[in-house]
Design an enzyme around this catalytic site. Structure first.
Site, short mmCIF file in Angstrom:
data_model
loop_
_atom_site.label_atom_id
_atom_site.label_comp_id
_atom_site.label_asym_id
_atom_site.label_seq_id
_atom_site.Cartn_x
_atom_site.Cartn_y
_atom_site.Cartn_z
CG HIS A 120 -2.23 1.01 1.21
ND1 HIS A 120 -3.28 0.80 1.28
CD2 HIS A 120 -1.89 2.31 1.01
CE1 HIS A 120 -4.01 1.88 1.25
NE2 HIS A 120 -3.27 2.78 0.96
CG HIS A 159 -1.40 6.63 -2.17
ND1 HIS A 159 -2.82 6.71 -2.62
CD2 HIS A 159 -1.75 5.87 -0.95
CE1 HIS A 159 -3.47 6.08 -2.00
NE2 HIS A 159 -3.11 5.61 -0.92
CG HIS A 172 -7.79 3.88 -0.09
ND1 HIS A 172 -7.44 3.61 -1.26
CD2 HIS A 172 -6.88 4.39 0.72
CE1 HIS A 172 -6.12 3.52 -1.19
NE2 HIS A 172 -5.78 4.12 -0.09
CD GLU A 232 -6.88 5.24 4.21
OE1 GLU A 232 -5.68 4.64 4.08
OE2 GLU A 232 -7.39 6.33 3.39
ZN LIG Z 1 -4.00 4.59 0.77
#
Ligand SMILES: [Zn+2]
Length: 221
Positions: free
Chosen positions: A17, A19, A197, A200
């Site tokens: 994971h 970005h 996602h 979060e």
């Molecule tokens: Zn993420």
């Protein structure tokens, strides 16, 4: 303690994971901004040389400013290479990273250019460090279900051997999971594993929403 750190360092690891734009180091963004003739805001860095932010909003501002420096395929090559190199130096042997075609399009870059840059970075890093890098294409939740379908279709229509999955990031408070079933269905039907996602920002109900309404999801992050 030192011995423990050394042992942890030696354990082969995977990273599932990240970005891609979020992995850029301050030194690299300075380099890329310079060659692309972009003036970075003075307050972007701390006196110690890190990125300056103190809450989620200022973090996103910094993230957007850094990302907006990426304008060419070579930029994506360099950030991919740099990210995989740093993973490798920590003992990582396999890493998957998210890329967002929507974001690249905002900067006027084609999906093809982004992919070719990332693929070059992956090849260069594998050749030099032995690490294997792969890509997960993501749609952006707050851009809505229709745009998510376009991104899923784009990924399916222009396949690349380094793309190993489809995902979704963005503002969790927007829409409900089932709105995105069509996009995930396109990816799933074409054989791409799916991730989303959830949890979060909006807590466990967002995780349940994904589990209950997106049955093709095999990873929640
Ligand atoms: Zn993420």
């Amino acid at each position: 303690m030192k011995l423990i750190h050394q042992k942890i360092h030696q354990i082969p690891k995977v990273e599932l994971h990240s970005h891609l734009e979020g992995t850029i180091q301050p030194s690299l963004v300075k380099q890329i901004a310079k060659r692309n003739n972009i003036k970075l805001r003075d307050g972007l860095f701390t006196p110690q040389g890190g990125f300056a932010w103190d809450d989620f909003v200022t973090f996103l501002h910094a993230y957007d400013e850094v990302s907006s420096c990426l304008q060419f395929s070579k930029d994506y090559r360099d950030i991919t290479y740099d990210y995989l190199k740093s993973c490798s130096l920590e003992g990582t042997i396999y890493a998957e990273t998210f890329i967002s075609p929507d974001h690249a399009a905002e900067m006027g870059m084609s999906y093809e250019d982004v992919l070719s840059g990332c693929a070059q970075g992956i090849d260069d890093a594998e050749r030099e460090f032995g690490i294997i890098g792969r890509i997960i294409v993501t749609c952006v939740r707050h851009l809505g279900p229709k745009q998510a379908v376009r991104i899923a279709q784009l990924m399916v229509d222009e396949p690349h051997p380094y793309i190993v999955g489809f995902g979704m990031g963005g503002d969790e408070s927007q829409y409900v999971a089932s709105d995105f079933t069509p996009a995930f269905q396109i990816a799933n039907d074409a054989g791409y594993p799916c991730t989303v996602h959830a949890g979060e920002v909006c807590g466990s109900e967002s995780v349940w929403d994904a589990i209950n309404h997106l049955p093709m999801i095999s990873r929640i992050g």
